[in-house]
Design an enzyme around this catalytic site. Structure first.
Site, PDB file in Angstrom:
ATOM      1  N   GLU A 166       0.943 -44.849 -62.025  1.00 18.06           N
ATOM      2  CA  GLU A 166      -0.180 -45.719 -62.387  1.00 18.06           C
ATOM      3  C   GLU A 166      -0.315 -46.751 -61.274  1.00 18.06           C
ATOM      4  O   GLU A 166       0.689 -47.277 -60.781  1.00 18.06           O
ATOM      5  CB  GLU A 166       0.076 -46.421 -63.714  1.00 18.06           C
ATOM      6  CG  GLU A 166      -1.016 -47.411 -64.095  1.00 18.06           C
ATOM      7  CD  GLU A 166      -0.714 -48.132 -65.415  1.00 18.06           C
ATOM      8  OE1 GLU A 166      -0.225 -47.482 -66.359  1.00 18.06           O
ATOM      9  OE2 GLU A 166      -0.945 -49.342 -65.492  1.00 18.06           O
ATOM     10  N   GLU A 171      -4.665 -57.258 -62.071  1.00 17.18           N
ATOM     11  CA  GLU A 171      -4.552 -57.766 -63.429  1.00 17.18           C
ATOM     12  C   GLU A 171      -4.426 -59.276 -63.350  1.00 17.18           C
ATOM     13  O   GLU A 171      -3.911 -59.820 -62.378  1.00 17.18           O
ATOM     14  CB  GLU A 171      -3.300 -57.252 -64.134  1.00 17.18           C
ATOM     15  CG  GLU A 171      -3.213 -55.785 -64.355  1.00 17.18           C
ATOM     16  CD  GLU A 171      -1.918 -55.444 -65.068  1.00 17.18           C
ATOM     17  OE1 GLU A 171      -1.917 -55.400 -66.304  1.00 17.18           O
ATOM     18  OE2 GLU A 171      -0.903 -55.238 -64.376  1.00 17.18           O
TER      19      GLU A 171
END
Length: 318
Positions: A166, A171
């Site tokens: 991933e 974020e």
């Protein structure tokens, strides 16, 4: 991550670990970047050839508090931008994403959550191995907000999460929140993280965070990665701030040197509400003030290096 507001793990994902990584110092590049895919969001509705809007109340394996819906109240185009809107409202919807669910679960199971929000993915529509990925966006502020720009493998070639990897491009949690232990002026760290290793719970992760006050200035900024064979570089407004090489990651499925980041990945954009990570930071929990909250994306652009598209090398330098 399974923690990026809805990944592919059936269990909890760790928080990103901030580790010092060297800023790349590339030499003379030998090629140029060619735009191969983009969405400028200039239409009136989301382009179904590029994106699918999620419809589930799963919570991403992180106890997030939102149901994602494809309604225009949560996902729409407005003035040339994609707007993902989180709303404080009770909602009942599918308990699991259409493409995911533990074995034996009822596909018709319903779940209720106290918030709704938006998430779009290019899964089964557009995916890439290597390239330069840039997303111009701005994010809402507040305790419990968790916007994310990330990538998952198009196929789980090396096994389920996180053995096939991933890539978290961006974020941030609780942007703008002020508290005794928070950053001066408000929480403004951006995180870039890789998830890899074995299948959950034997997954691993490595990441870097950067204090970036521009995150909370109300303006658009460009967040991205340059992904080459054996190296990923994180950028903000075109400047590199972190990098990792294949020496920093692995998968339990093979000893191939670049795996699992040597396969096609698709893009995901979402605005999560709550979850273990943001709720354990800042002021704690989720503040119900200031809703609705908007994550706005001006454009998404993907470039390929013409020097060697098969490896992505040549446009940054070695």
């Amino acid at each position: 991550m399974a923690g990026c507001g809805g990944g592919s793990s059936s269990g909890p994902a760790p928080q990103p670990i901030a580790t010092a990584t060297p800023t790349p110092t590339p030499t003379t590049a030998t090629g140029s970047w060619q735009l191969v895919w983009s969405d400028e969001f200039d239409g009136t509705t989301l382009d179904p050839a590029n994106w699918t809007a999620s419809n589930d109340c799963w919570g991403g394996g992180n106890e997030e508090r939102q149901c994602y819906t494809p309604r225009p109240e949560n996902v729409r185009l407005e003035n040339g931008t994609l707007v993902l809107t989180a709303r404080s409202e009770q909602w009942t919807g599918p308990a699991w994403p259409a493409s995911f669910g533990p074995g034996g679960v009822d596909p018709n199971e319903q779940r209720s959550k106290p918030y709704t929000s938006g998430k779009v993915t290019s899964e089964n529509l557009a995916s890439w191995t290597y390239g330069r990925f840039e997303i111009r966006a701005r994010f809402p502020q507040g305790q419990g907000m968790w916007p994310a720009i990330w990538m998952l493998p198009e196929e789980s070639h090396y096994g389920s999460w996180a053995a096939s990897g991933e890539i978290d491009i961006l974020e941030t949690v609780n942007p703008g929140v002020t508290c005794p232990g928070c950053e001066a002026g408000g929480e403004n760290s951006i995180y870039g993280t890789l998830h890899f290793g074995g299948q959950w719970p034997d997954n691993a992760n490595r990441g870097t965070d950067l204090s970036f006050p521009g995150l909370i200035d109300g303006e658009f900024h460009t967040y991205g990665i340059v992904w080459e064979q054996g190296r990923i570089i994180w950028t903000v407004d075109g400047e590199a701030f972190a990098s990792m090489t294949s020496a920093d990651w692995f998968t339990s499925a093979t000893t191939a040197p670049d795996a699992p980041f040597d396969r096609a990945f698709h893009l995901i954009l979402n605005l999560a509400v709550g979850g273990r990570w943001p709720e354990s930071q800042g002021l704690g929990g989720v503040s119900d003030s200031g809703f609705p909250k908007r994550m706005e994306v001006d454009w998404v652009r993907v470039y390929e290096c013409d020097a060697d598209p098969a490896t992505g090398r040549g446009c940054v330098g070695e």
